[in-house]
Write an enzyme that holds these catalytic residues in place. Structure first.
Site, mmCIF file in Angstrom:
data_model
loop_
_atom_site.group_PDB
_atom_site.id
_atom_site.type_symbol
_atom_site.label_atom_id
_atom_site.label_comp_id
_atom_site.label_asym_id
_atom_site.label_seq_id
_atom_site.Cartn_x
_atom_site.Cartn_y
_atom_site.Cartn_z
ATOM 1 N N GLY A 67 -2.530 -3.152 -7.104
ATOM 2 C CA GLY A 67 -2.735 -3.933 -5.902
ATOM 3 C C GLY A 67 -2.702 -3.258 -4.721
ATOM 4 O O GLY A 67 -3.166 -3.587 -3.596
ATOM 5 N N GLU A 68 -1.945 -2.161 -4.520
ATOM 6 C CA GLU A 68 -1.666 -1.412 -3.259
ATOM 7 C C GLU A 68 -2.759 -0.559 -2.840
ATOM 8 O O GLU A 68 -3.323 0.420 -3.606
ATOM 9 C CB GLU A 68 -0.372 -0.253 -3.628
ATOM 10 C CG GLU A 68 0.103 0.235 -2.447
ATOM 11 C CD GLU A 68 1.419 1.046 -2.826
ATOM 12 O OE1 GLU A 68 1.246 2.364 -2.298
ATOM 13 O OE2 GLU A 68 2.264 0.984 -3.721
#
Length: 143
Positions: A67-68
Site C-alpha cells: 500500500g505504500e
C-alpha cells in the site's frame, strides 16, 4: 549483499504457499539486497508471450501490491525492467513499460473500487496514458 538478495529472490520464487501480502512487503523494502531479491524473483517469470495486462495479472497472483507509494513504485519499476527485458513491442524502453503498467494498474483500481464514483472512460484512459507514453500506439492501448 546483492548475491544474497539474488539467492533470496530465487528461493522465494520456488516456495509455494507464501502469503502474497508478506511477500510483496518483503520484496519491496528499500535495502539493496531486497532490490536484488525482487529483480531475481521477477527474472524467473516468463513474461515473453504475455500481454502487459496478463503479465501484471501473473505478477499480482504471486504477490500483493503493497500500500505504500514508495513500495508500489519500486515494484512497478522492477516489473517494467523485467517485462521490457523480455523484448516486448511497442515499448522503446522500461520507462514506457512503467508508464503504461502504472496506468493499467490505476485503471483497475478505478474500475473495481466502489468508492470511485466517476469511472474513467476508454478514451480518458488512452489519452492519459499517451501523455506519459506518447510513442505507444493508441491502438495498443485499446482505442
Amino acid at each position: 549483499d546483492e548475491a544474497v538478495g539474488e539467492q533470496l529472490g530465487a528461493l522465494l520464487f520456488e516456495q509455494e504457499g507464501l502469503p502474497a501480502r508478506e511477500l510483496g512487503e518483503l520484496l519491496t523494502r528499500a535495502e539493496p539486497r531486497y532490490a536484488a531479491a525482487l529483480a531475481a524473483f521477477l527474472a524467473r517469470f516468463d513474461f515473453g508471450a504475455l500481454s502487459l495486462p496478463d503479465a501484471l495479472r501473473l505478477l499480482f497472483a504471486a504477490l500483493r501490491c503493497p500500500g505504500e507509494a514508495q513500495k508500489i513504485d519500486r515494484l512497478m519499476q522492477a516489473f517494467a525492467r523485467s517485462y521490457f527485458g523480455d523484448g516486448h513491442a511497442p515499448f522503446r524502453d522500461a520507462d514506457e513499460v512503467y508508464a503504461v503498467a502504472f496506468s493499467v494498474m490505476m485503471l483497475n483500481v478505478d474500475q473495481h473500487n466502489p468508492s470511485v464514483r466517476s469511472k474513467m472512460s476508454k478514451l480518458q484512459f488512452v489519452t492519459n496514458t499517451r501523455r506519459a507514453a506518447s510513442h505507444v500506439p493508441a491502438d495498443y492501448l485499446g482505442s
